[in-house]
Design a protein around this motif. Sequence first.
Motif, mmCIF file in Angstrom:
data_model
loop_
_atom_site.group_PDB
_atom_site.id
_atom_site.type_symbol
_atom_site.label_atom_id
_atom_site.label_comp_id
_atom_site.label_asym_id
_atom_site.label_seq_id
_atom_site.Cartn_x
_atom_site.Cartn_y
_atom_site.Cartn_z
ATOM 1 N N ILE A 159 -42.953 -40.469 67.251
ATOM 2 C CA ILE A 159 -42.792 -39.844 65.932
ATOM 3 C C ILE A 159 -41.888 -38.623 66.121
ATOM 4 C CG2 ILE A 159 -43.929 -38.718 63.979
ATOM 5 C CD1 ILE A 159 -46.560 -40.083 64.873
ATOM 6 N N GLN A 160 -40.757 -38.641 65.449
ATOM 7 C CA GLN A 160 -39.802 -37.526 65.559
ATOM 8 C C GLN A 160 -40.322 -36.320 64.774
ATOM 9 O OE1 GLN A 160 -36.433 -37.529 67.160
ATOM 10 N NE2 GLN A 160 -37.011 -35.367 66.898
ATOM 11 N N GLY A 161 -40.366 -35.170 65.425
ATOM 12 C CA GLY A 161 -40.759 -33.944 64.737
ATOM 13 C C GLY A 161 -39.555 -33.056 64.507
ATOM 14 N N GLU A 162 -39.809 -31.822 64.008
ATOM 15 C CA GLU A 162 -38.704 -30.875 63.805
ATOM 16 C C GLU A 162 -38.083 -30.506 65.149
ATOM 17 O OE1 GLU A 162 -40.663 -27.654 61.787
ATOM 18 O OE2 GLU A 162 -41.399 -29.064 60.277
ATOM 19 N N SER A 163 -38.916 -30.429 66.174
ATOM 20 C CA SER A 163 -38.428 -30.087 67.509
ATOM 21 C C SER A 163 -38.439 -31.346 68.384
ATOM 22 C CB SER A 163 -39.347 -29.029 68.128
ATOM 23 O OG SER A 163 -39.176 -28.980 69.523
ATOM 24 N N PRO A 164 -37.478 -31.458 69.307
ATOM 25 C CA PRO A 164 -37.546 -32.600 70.248
ATOM 26 C C PRO A 164 -38.696 -32.450 71.243
ATOM 27 C CG PRO A 164 -35.690 -31.164 70.777
ATOM 28 C CD PRO A 164 -36.294 -30.630 69.518
ATOM 29 N N GLU A 165 -39.246 -31.234 71.370
ATOM 30 C CA GLU A 165 -40.375 -31.022 72.288
ATOM 31 C C GLU A 165 -41.520 -31.951 71.898
ATOM 32 O OE1 GLU A 165 -40.523 -26.697 74.164
ATOM 33 O OE2 GLU A 165 -40.866 -26.668 72.009
ATOM 34 N N THR A 166 -42.046 -32.659 72.884
ATOM 35 C CA THR A 166 -42.943 -33.781 72.597
ATOM 36 C C THR A 166 -44.310 -33.600 73.233
ATOM 37 O OG1 THR A 166 -41.040 -35.265 72.485
ATOM 38 C CG2 THR A 166 -43.179 -36.299 72.873
ATOM 39 N N VAL A 190 -54.272 -44.372 68.723
ATOM 40 C CA VAL A 190 -53.564 -45.087 67.646
ATOM 41 C C VAL A 190 -53.885 -44.431 66.300
ATOM 42 C CG1 VAL A 190 -53.514 -47.280 66.348
ATOM 43 C CG2 VAL A 190 -53.357 -47.303 68.854
ATOM 44 N N GLU A 191 -55.148 -44.129 66.071
ATOM 45 C CA GLU A 191 -55.568 -43.520 64.804
ATOM 46 C C GLU A 191 -54.919 -42.146 64.616
ATOM 47 O OE1 GLU A 191 -57.221 -44.969 62.457
ATOM 48 O OE2 GLU A 191 -57.364 -43.183 61.175
ATOM 49 N N VAL A 192 -54.897 -41.340 65.694
ATOM 50 C CA VAL A 192 -54.283 -40.009 65.613
ATOM 51 C C VAL A 192 -52.795 -40.152 65.278
ATOM 52 C CG1 VAL A 192 -53.595 -37.999 67.001
ATOM 53 C CG2 VAL A 192 -55.957 -38.832 67.105
ATOM 54 N N MET A 193 -52.117 -41.100 65.926
ATOM 55 C CA MET A 193 -50.678 -41.292 65.664
ATOM 56 C C MET A 193 -50.444 -41.727 64.215
ATOM 57 S SD MET A 193 -49.113 -40.349 68.405
ATOM 58 C CE MET A 193 -47.441 -40.961 68.570
ATOM 59 N N LYS A 194 -51.323 -42.609 63.696
ATOM 60 C CA LYS A 194 -51.171 -43.048 62.298
ATOM 61 C C LYS A 194 -51.286 -41.855 61.352
ATOM 62 C CE LYS A 194 -52.961 -47.775 62.564
ATOM 63 N NZ LYS A 194 -54.150 -48.607 62.269
ATOM 64 N N ARG A 195 -52.251 -40.984 61.649
ATOM 65 C CA ARG A 195 -52.443 -39.816 60.762
ATOM 66 C C ARG A 195 -51.272 -38.836 60.889
ATOM 67 N NH1 ARG A 195 -59.032 -38.778 61.242
ATOM 68 N NH2 ARG A 195 -59.566 -40.984 61.161
ATOM 69 N N LEU A 196 -50.747 -38.671 62.100
ATOM 70 C CA LEU A 196 -49.596 -37.768 62.287
ATOM 71 C C LEU A 196 -48.359 -38.328 61.582
ATOM 72 C CD1 LEU A 196 -49.984 -36.805 66.063
ATOM 73 C CD2 LEU A 196 -50.282 -35.275 64.099
ATOM 74 N N ALA A 197 -48.202 -39.660 61.626
ATOM 75 C CA ALA A 197 -47.020 -40.298 61.012
ATOM 76 C C ALA A 197 -47.036 -40.119 59.492
ATOM 77 C CB ALA A 197 -46.974 -41.776 61.378
ATOM 78 N N LYS A 198 -48.230 -39.981 58.921
ATOM 79 C CA LYS A 198 -48.343 -39.833 57.451
ATOM 80 C C LYS A 198 -47.996 -38.418 56.988
ATOM 81 C CE LYS A 198 -51.759 -43.341 56.345
ATOM 82 N NZ LYS A 198 -53.184 -43.458 56.641
ATOM 83 N N ASN A 202 -43.857 -32.712 61.179
ATOM 84 C CA ASN A 202 -44.570 -32.116 62.307
ATOM 85 C C ASN A 202 -43.609 -31.194 63.043
ATOM 86 O OD1 ASN A 202 -47.209 -33.593 62.293
ATOM 87 N ND2 ASN A 202 -45.851 -35.352 62.489
ATOM 88 N N ARG A 203 -44.143 -30.109 63.560
ATOM 89 C CA ARG A 203 -43.309 -29.186 64.347
ATOM 90 C C ARG A 203 -42.870 -29.877 65.637
ATOM 91 N NH1 ARG A 203 -46.060 -23.768 66.863
ATOM 92 N NH2 ARG A 203 -44.362 -23.026 68.178
ATOM 93 N N ALA A 429 -42.944 -15.705 63.675
ATOM 94 C CA ALA A 429 -41.720 -15.651 64.470
ATOM 95 C C ALA A 429 -41.245 -17.056 64.821
ATOM 96 C CB ALA A 429 -41.969 -14.858 65.742
ATOM 97 N N GLY A 430 -39.961 -17.298 64.520
ATOM 98 C CA GLY A 430 -39.241 -18.480 65.010
ATOM 99 C C GLY A 430 -39.877 -19.826 64.769
ATOM 100 N N ALA A 431 -39.097 -20.859 65.085
ATOM 101 C CA ALA A 431 -39.583 -22.222 64.889
ATOM 102 C C ALA A 431 -40.348 -22.693 66.114
ATOM 103 C CB ALA A 431 -38.412 -23.150 64.623
ATOM 104 N N ALA A 432 -39.951 -22.206 67.269
ATOM 105 C CA ALA A 432 -40.625 -22.604 68.507
ATOM 106 C C ALA A 432 -41.034 -21.338 69.243
ATOM 107 C CB ALA A 432 -39.691 -23.440 69.366
ATOM 108 N N PRO A 433 -42.164 -21.358 69.928
ATOM 109 C CA PRO A 433 -42.687 -20.128 70.536
ATOM 110 C C PRO A 433 -41.689 -19.425 71.459
ATOM 111 C CG PRO A 433 -44.257 -21.909 70.735
ATOM 112 C CD PRO A 433 -43.014 -22.490 70.143
ATOM 113 N N LYS A 434 -40.949 -20.169 72.270
ATOM 114 C CA LYS A 434 -40.048 -19.517 73.230
ATOM 115 C C LYS A 434 -38.973 -18.721 72.510
ATOM 116 C CE LYS A 434 -40.583 -22.287 77.313
ATOM 117 N NZ LYS A 434 -40.153 -23.511 77.954
ATOM 118 N N ALA A 435 -38.331 -19.399 71.538
ATOM 119 C CA ALA A 435 -37.256 -18.751 70.793
ATOM 120 C C ALA A 435 -37.807 -17.590 69.975
ATOM 121 C CB ALA A 435 -36.598 -19.760 69.876
#
Length: 445
Positions: A159-166, A190-198, A202-203, A429-435
């Motif tokens: 599932i592609q999120g806003e960040s490529p970090e996976t 599988v259930e968690v992935m289905k709920r995330l895909a809906k 996702n960040r 702060a920022g979109a990703a913690p490091k940045a």
Amino acid sequence: MLELLKKTYPHRMSPNSPGLDAVVAILREELPLVVHEYEGGLEHNGWRVPVEWEPQKAEIRKNGKVIYDGMAHPLGVIGYSQSFKGKVSREELQKHLFSTKKWPNDLVYHCDLYYKVGRKNWGFCAPYHWIQQLPKGTYEVELVCRRGKGTMKVADYFIQGESPETIVLNAHSCHAGQANDDVAGMVVAVEVMKRLAKRKSNRYSYRLIVAPEHFGTVFYLARLPEKTRKTFKFGMFLEMLGNDNRIALQESFTGQAEIDLAAHHVLKHSQAEYHSGPFRSIVGNDETVWEAPGYEIPTISLSRFPYPEYHTSRDTAAIIHEDKLEQAAQAVLGIIDCLETNRPMIRKFTGLIALSNPKYDLYISQADPSIRPTIPEEQRRWNRLMDYIPRYFDGKTTVLDIARTHDLPYPQVLEYVRRFEKKGLIEFAGAAPKAARRVPERVAE
Ligand SMILES: [Zn+2]
């Protein structure tokens, strides 16, 4: 989840087998997977992909009469048994029969040959009591195990999120006829992935890998382009999550990754009875592969280990509870929600804010300390948090840091700091913690 488990676990899975192929086909009906294939015999770091293996006939006969049919249960033939045909004495036969005294009427899961490259043996799993009562004499064995050119399959859903970090969820798919170990982890993932895909977005990106234990992840990671591998931020191995036992959290290698802190905190506030231990101290799975040198992907494991039916024919749907699977899915999603939203904050004010002023309405009051002699413990913690929180908006301290320091539930702390954001007092702060780790002075005033 229980329905999916019931149709999946009875298959005769092994690391490279038609049984595993059937499981991958079932998963494909649930999610649009990519399937990676690895040929039997392929080597990496001394690991060798097992060749396709499938028992076809497994009879023990006495006086021409079949007294044991190893095909009657997916555990009836030991994993990667050789074929054998011939007459043997009772003593010789008993050397090739495997059982567990602990469950004398049931079958044991025998997977020793998967991992011993070059070791050859033939055998059956049979109940301990049955083996003990075999009369003296000669037995006829006909064990036919096909070795073919089929490939080892690794199921991969992204599932592609806003960040490529996976964040990777992993479960294994090689234990014949075992419901809790690990079809239970598979159906929760599988259930968690289905709920995330809906979700709208996702960040982080998410990846589900269902693969034969060790073999699957070793070859998946070895073949993966380094660029993709470098995006893997955290891993969660999910296993044995349907039985009636408390949740066990096994920490990542360092035990100090953000996912460790998030998992401890979320479980502490949502699963009263959870327990935990360091890396590899509770149950061993593919976290060694994700955490291997050069990869070093912090990987925790969630299970309900131990349970008495482990690695026996008693590990069936009868010991699995839908509410335990759901509770596990909620735990995984709770950890994910924490990682998705955990950020530092930057203040846009100077000096002390009057939290109780209706303009801000940020004072949390359940009891007035001047008129109530006893203040509930949780209120004490909120009081202290309100005293400390202005200093936390420093561009470094995260929401999780605050929730941990003050021992308050993450979702409530997040909701509270969001109220500061709505009043224009802070920004996340920022979109990703490091940045995001900017110097606070730059934005102060
Ligand atoms: Zn196992």
